[in-house]
Write a protein that holds these residues in place. Structure first.
Motif, PDB file in Angstrom:
ATOM      1  N   GLY A  55     -65.915   5.666 -14.275  1.00  0.00           N
ATOM      2  CA  GLY A  55     -65.282   4.651 -13.433  1.00  0.00           C
ATOM      3  C   GLY A  55     -63.782   4.845 -13.312  1.00  0.00           C
ATOM      4  N   GLU A  56     -63.138   5.152 -14.434  1.00  0.00           N
ATOM      5  CA  GLU A  56     -61.695   5.400 -14.387  1.00  0.00           C
ATOM      6  C   GLU A  56     -61.372   6.629 -13.544  1.00  0.00           C
ATOM      7  OE1 GLU A  56     -60.310   5.701 -18.335  1.00  0.00           O
ATOM      8  OE2 GLU A  56     -60.588   3.561 -18.805  1.00  0.00           O
ATOM      9  N   ARG A  57     -62.214   7.640 -13.658  1.00  0.00           N
ATOM     10  CA  ARG A  57     -62.002   8.844 -12.853  1.00  0.00           C
ATOM     11  C   ARG A  57     -62.135   8.538 -11.365  1.00  0.00           C
ATOM     12  NH1 ARG A  57     -65.723  11.459 -14.942  1.00  0.00           N
ATOM     13  NH2 ARG A  57     -64.529  12.299 -16.710  1.00  0.00           N
ATOM     14  N   ASN A  58     -63.119   7.729 -11.023  1.00  0.00           N
ATOM     15  CA  ASN A  58     -63.285   7.364  -9.618  1.00  0.00           C
ATOM     16  C   ASN A  58     -62.118   6.523  -9.116  1.00  0.00           C
ATOM     17  OD1 ASN A  58     -65.751   8.707  -9.619  1.00  0.00           O
ATOM     18  ND2 ASN A  58     -66.921   6.837 -10.093  1.00  0.00           N
ATOM     19  N   ALA A  59     -61.654   5.588  -9.968  1.00  0.00           N
ATOM     20  CA  ALA A  59     -60.508   4.756  -9.568  1.00  0.00           C
ATOM     21  C   ALA A  59     -59.248   5.597  -9.392  1.00  0.00           C
ATOM     22  CB  ALA A  59     -60.287   3.656 -10.606  1.00  0.00           C
ATOM     23  N   SER A  60     -59.022   6.526 -10.308  1.00  0.00           N
ATOM     24  CA  SER A  60     -57.846   7.399 -10.193  1.00  0.00           C
ATOM     25  C   SER A  60     -57.897   8.246  -8.930  1.00  0.00           C
ATOM     26  CB  SER A  60     -57.749   8.301 -11.418  1.00  0.00           C
ATOM     27  OG  SER A  60     -57.644   7.533 -12.601  1.00  0.00           O
ATOM     28  N   GLU A  61     -59.091   8.726  -8.606  1.00  0.00           N
ATOM     29  CA  GLU A  61     -59.241   9.514  -7.386  1.00  0.00           C
ATOM     30  C   GLU A  61     -58.957   8.674  -6.147  1.00  0.00           C
ATOM     31  OE1 GLU A  61     -59.937  12.841  -5.066  1.00  0.00           O
ATOM     32  OE2 GLU A  61     -59.662  12.651  -7.235  1.00  0.00           O
ATOM     33  N   ALA A  62     -59.414   7.403  -6.179  1.00  0.00           N
ATOM     34  CA  ALA A  62     -59.148   6.517  -5.046  1.00  0.00           C
ATOM     35  C   ALA A  62     -57.653   6.233  -4.908  1.00  0.00           C
ATOM     36  CB  ALA A  62     -59.933   5.216  -5.204  1.00  0.00           C
ATOM     37  N   LEU A  63     -56.935   6.011  -6.038  1.00  0.00           N
ATOM     38  CA  LEU A  63     -55.491   5.777  -5.993  1.00  0.00           C
ATOM     39  C   LEU A  63     -54.741   7.001  -5.499  1.00  0.00           C
ATOM     40  CD1 LEU A  63     -54.945   3.751  -9.296  1.00  0.00           C
ATOM     41  CD2 LEU A  63     -54.820   2.888  -6.947  1.00  0.00           C
ATOM     42  N   ARG A  64     -55.186   8.168  -5.906  1.00  0.00           N
ATOM     43  CA  ARG A  64     -54.522   9.383  -5.457  1.00  0.00           C
ATOM     44  C   ARG A  64     -54.648   9.554  -3.946  1.00  0.00           C
ATOM     45  NH1 ARG A  64     -55.590  14.594  -4.275  1.00  0.00           N
ATOM     46  NH2 ARG A  64     -57.823  14.208  -4.433  1.00  0.00           N
ATOM     47  N   GLN A  65     -55.824   9.303  -3.450  1.00  0.00           N
ATOM     48  CA  GLN A  65     -56.006   9.416  -2.006  1.00  0.00           C
ATOM     49  C   GLN A  65     -55.195   8.363  -1.262  1.00  0.00           C
ATOM     50  OE1 GLN A  65     -60.188   9.227  -1.277  1.00  0.00           O
ATOM     51  NE2 GLN A  65     -60.635  11.202  -2.289  1.00  0.00           N
ATOM     52  N   ALA A  66     -55.114   7.121  -1.838  1.00  0.00           N
ATOM     53  CA  ALA A  66     -54.305   6.078  -1.190  1.00  0.00           C
ATOM     54  C   ALA A  66     -52.826   6.426  -1.190  1.00  0.00           C
ATOM     55  CB  ALA A  66     -54.545   4.739  -1.891  1.00  0.00           C
ATOM     56  N   SER A  67     -52.321   7.000  -2.293  1.00  0.00           N
ATOM     57  CA  SER A  67     -50.913   7.382  -2.355  1.00  0.00           C
ATOM     58  C   SER A  67     -50.578   8.488  -1.357  1.00  0.00           C
ATOM     59  CB  SER A  67     -50.550   7.824  -3.766  1.00  0.00           C
ATOM     60  OG  SER A  67     -51.282   8.996  -4.126  1.00  0.00           O
ATOM     61  N   MET A  68     -51.509   9.405  -1.174  1.00  0.00           N
ATOM     62  CA  MET A  68     -51.306  10.462  -0.192  1.00  0.00           C
ATOM     63  C   MET A  68     -51.220   9.893   1.220  1.00  0.00           C
ATOM     64  SD  MET A  68     -53.865  13.384  -1.729  1.00  0.00           S
ATOM     65  CE  MET A  68     -53.594  14.436  -0.313  1.00  0.00           C
ATOM     66  N   VAL A  69     -52.072   8.901   1.511  1.00  0.00           N
ATOM     67  CA  VAL A  69     -52.029   8.272   2.846  1.00  0.00           C
ATOM     68  C   VAL A  69     -50.736   7.514   3.047  1.00  0.00           C
ATOM     69  CG1 VAL A  69     -53.155   6.561   4.309  1.00  0.00           C
ATOM     70  CG2 VAL A  69     -54.535   8.184   3.009  1.00  0.00           C
TER      71      VAL A  69
END
Length: 286
Positions: free
Chosen positions: A226-240
């Motif tokens: 779950g933490e890995r998925n959340a981190s991946e989602a934050l990374r993609q949001a920061s890139m956007v």
């Protein structure tokens, strides 16, 4: 001359039937004489003896009749009324209904050297009354003892994990072994059930600790995923957001709106520095 009546003809017919049946059974001359005397005794005391000679066999019973030690007709009699001659005939009633046998807890040493106590239930019925009487002294006691020894023997070849997980398969194998062992006694085993398996307290605690550790490991794996998925989602949001500065400002304003809706508090809205710089540059140019 003596008068021939219907009762005399009936008695003579019964006598001939008994003589023919006895000769077919091969009881010999002495046996024929004894049966004849017994039959004459019935005729002499007919009104009284008829009540002692006639036996009633219930629907779920069968009678194995012995005449001078031999099983009469090699098959069981009944249900209904049967005729028993005094002095020469004896009979044994056999109940054909289903019998439930409780096997007390048996101490078993499993294949992986674990001591356990196992109890069970065996359901069986007699399908051949003659075999149940002629081939074994006490059919119920014999079946009970064979069921006990078979339960211990089969469970001793299984590990603890197999014993706990494969009760139905083990019960079927025990049933097959019991059927082959009790077939000559006229017994048919209908069902075998393993009721309870008791293991030592120390083993129970060790298994509980192992299961708890396995649950914790699975929970940690799920949390890490779950933490890995959340981190991946934050990374993609920061890139956007990095590609669109205006989007960052809009997200900032949306967060302030959410906080203002939940709590009654004063929010200090900072003035963007870039707007101050742009206004200063305009004043200098003017």
């Amino acid at each position: 001359m003596p008068q021939i009546t219907f009762q005399n003809l009936h008695s003579l017919l019964l006598f001939l039937i008994f003589v023919i049946a006895d000769r077919r059974e091969g009881i010999g001359v002495c046996g024929w004489i004894l049966v004849s005397l017994s039959f004459l005794l019935v005729l002499v005391t007919f009104p009284i003896s008829i009540w002692t000679c006639i036996k009633v066999i219930r629907e779920y019973e069968r009678a194995v009749v012995f005449r001078l030690g031999r099983i009469l007709s090699k098959k069981a009699k009944g249900p209904g009324m049967i005729l028993i001659l005094p002095c020469t005939d004896t009979f044994i009633k056999v109940d054909l209904r289903m019998v439930t046998c409780n096997i007390p807890p048996q101490e078993i040493l499993t294949k992986d050297a674990v001591t356990a106590q196992v109890d069970g239930v065996v359901c069986y019925r007699i399908h051949s009354a003659v075999s149940a009487v002629a081939n074994v002294t006490d059919v119920h006691s014999a079946t009970f003892l064979v069921a006990q020894s078979t339960l211990r023997g089969v469970l001793g070849t299984q590990s603890l994990a197999q014993l706990l997980a494969g009760r139905e398969e083990i019960a079927h194998s025990i049933q097959a072994i019991l059927n082959s062992a009790t077939e000559q006694w006229g017994i048919q085993v209908a069902r075998v059930e393993i009721k309870d398996v008791r293991i030592p307290v120390a083993m129970q605690r060790a298994m509980a600790a192992e299961a708890e550790a396995a649950r914790e490991t699975r929970a940690k794996v799920v949390a890490a995923q779950g933490e890995r998925n959340a981190s991946e989602a934050l990374r993609q949001a920061s890139m956007v957001l990095a590609e669109s500065p205006a989007g960052l400002q809009l997200r900032y304003l949306q967060t302030l709106t959410t906080l203002a809706a939940k709590n009654n508090s004063t929010i200090v809205f900072p003035f963007p520095i870039n707007m101050l710089k742009s206004s200063g540059q305009r004043s200098k140019e003017g």
